[in-house]
Every structure is written in C-alpha cells, then in structure tokens.
Scaffold this active site. Structure first.
Site, PDB file in Angstrom:
ATOM      1  N   TYR A 145      -6.540  -4.469  -2.066  1.00 18.18           N
ATOM      2  CA  TYR A 145      -5.904  -3.336  -1.397  1.00 18.18           C
ATOM      3  C   TYR A 145      -4.867  -2.697  -2.325  1.00 18.18           C
ATOM      4  CZ  TYR A 145      -3.314  -0.667   2.125  1.00 18.18           C
ATOM      5  OH  TYR A 145      -2.697   0.329   2.831  1.00 18.18           O
ATOM      6  N   SER A 159       0.247   3.888  -0.741  1.00 14.36           N
ATOM      7  CA  SER A 159       1.006   2.891   0.008  1.00 14.36           C
ATOM      8  C   SER A 159       2.146   2.429  -0.880  1.00 14.36           C
ATOM      9  CB  SER A 159       0.104   1.703   0.357  1.00 14.36           C
ATOM     10  OG  SER A 159       0.854   0.588   0.786  1.00 14.36           O
TER      11      SER A 159
END
Length: 275
Positions: free
Chosen positions: A155, A142
């Site tokens: 995350y 990401s």
C-alpha cells in the site's frame, strides 16, 4: 480552481473518501458529477444523494483494471456530457499484513487498482484536457506516500508511486494549462480502514474533513494537500529525525511485541555497524 459550474469526475465514488469528495463538490457548486466505481448499487445510492442537491450526476459503473472499457466510457462521457474540468483519482484498496505473510493476489490487486487503475483513467482524460487547454487532476495518495509503515508495504509503495507520478505529470502537463495535485490524508474513518488493525495513537479523521480540505486546497491550487495535524507532524519529523519517526512507527504498528523486539535489535545492529 473555481469549481463553480464545472464538471468533475470522481473515482472510488461509491464509498469513503471518494463519496465524501463527490458530495462536497456538489454542495460547493459543481455543475455536473461523473461518478466512477465498481459497485453499481452503492454508486446509485450516492447518485441519488447528489441529485437531491440539484446537481446533474452520471453514474459510470466501471472496473479500473479494464482499459478498453475505461477508454470507451471516457470518450462517450465526453461526447454526451461535455468536457471534464476536474478529475479526482480516489479509487483504492488496502490490504494489511506483515510482508513475509503477504499474499501475491492481494499485492497484485493493490498495484492494479491504486496505481495502474489511476494511470488507466488519467490518460484518456488528460489527453482531452490538453486539447481543451485546461483542467485539474487530483491524485489521492496518503500520508503513507510520505512515511511508510510496517504491515503496509505494498500500500505504501503504491502511494509513494502516486506522488512520483503526480510530480512528473505536474511538469509535463503545465504547458497545457493542466494543474496536477496530490491529496495526502492520514488515517480516515472509512469502511476500508475499519478492516485494518489500527496503529496506536493515531486519531482517525472523517471523510468529510478530508473532502473539505481538498476543496480548500483546490481554491489555493496547492501542489500537495496534507490533511490533518498528524500528517504535518509526521512529515516534519521525517525531515528532521527520520530515525526517530521510524522507531515511533514501529512502536505504533500492530506487530507482536516479540517482532518489535527483533526488529529493534536488527535496526540497532545496523546503526552500530554504520558507525
């Protein structure tokens, strides 16, 4: 990589980016798709869409936190459907909360699926790719694997770890003619993202856009595939002026104004003490 006539395995294929990648690969000429996800019903729906495109599809309803089941399933799939040429590790979850209010079970889930789940399925696939002397592995990280942000600590940690894992494997597996790549989408409009409080000024991409960028990156054999102008801009800012990007992220983060003021005051005091 030329995906024509190849067999690909995609995790997290029942929804979001994983689903879009599976469909894009089918549209671009992959011969066979192995789809992995926990939700059997949603997986069957995606499999039906892919079959309609004339591509052979195998559904593998698996939980990536179950290593024994994963190893057994990969061995059986390899035996029954032939070698896997492309592995796309897309399965992941995201829980958003200020760190002091985070819940340990959700932290464990993010680490177990995003990181350990990826390791669990990559290991048996990579060992077989090494024996056949070819393969490509794509690990979906990401933008938050490059630039961490408030309220997404765990995350971001898993996505940073995925980039490190990818870089290490790239060096180790090169001698076996296995290419290891990372895909770094920015915020994408998926059902998972809709449960999050969005950061200000960030324009979500579609899953289809991410999938198309991945296929183009496969053709170019890019080591890291950044998706979207926002990702390129953020990485560029992080290299040239990380302090400025940190302030922008703070302003964009879904924190209360009072928390933002306290954080800015704290950061300011650190900067003064460093001078």
């Amino acid at each position: 990589m030329d995906i024509q006539g190849k067999t690909a395995l995609v995790t997290g294929a029942s929804r979001g980016i994983g689903r879009a990648i599976a469909i894009e690969l089918a549209q671009q000429g992959v011969k066979r798709l192995l789809l992995v996800a926990r939700d059997r019903q949603k997986l069957a729906q995606v499999a039906g869409e892919i079959k309609a495109l004339g591509v052979e599809v195998v559904s593998l309803p698996l939980d990536l936190t179950r290593p024994v089941l994963i190893n057994t399933a990969i061995a059986q799939a390899w035996r029954d459907h032939g070698p896997i040429h492309l592995l796309v590790n897309c399965a992941g979850v995201a829980h958003q909360a200020p760190f002091l209010h985070s819940k340990l079970p959700k932290v464990h889930e993010e680490i177990a699926i995003n990181l350990m789940g990826m390791y669990t399925i990559t290991h048996p696939v990579a060992r077989r790719m090494a024996k056949q002397g070819e393969g490509t592995i794509v690990n979906v990280s990401s933008l938050m694997g490059k630039v961490a942000a408030p309220t997404m600590a765990t995350y971001s940690a898993t996505k940073f770890a995925i980039l490190g894992f990818t870089q290490a494997l790239r060096g180790e597996l090169a001698e076996h003619n296995i290419r290891v790549m990372a895909l770094l989408p920015s915020l994408t409009d998926t059902d998972m993202a809709r449960d999050l409080k969005l950061f200000r000024w960030v324009v979500p991409m579609t899953s289809q856009q991410v999938a198309q960028v991945l296929v183009n990156g496969l053709r170019r054999e890019s080591a890291e595939i950044l998706v979207g102008w926002q990702s390129h801009l953020a990485v560029w800012f992080n290299r040239l002026a990380p302090w400025l990007l940190e302030k922008i992220l703070l302003m964009a983060a879904p924190l209360s104004r009072e928390r933002q003021k306290r954080y800015q005051k704290f950061v300011g005091s650190l900067n003064l003490s460093a001078k």
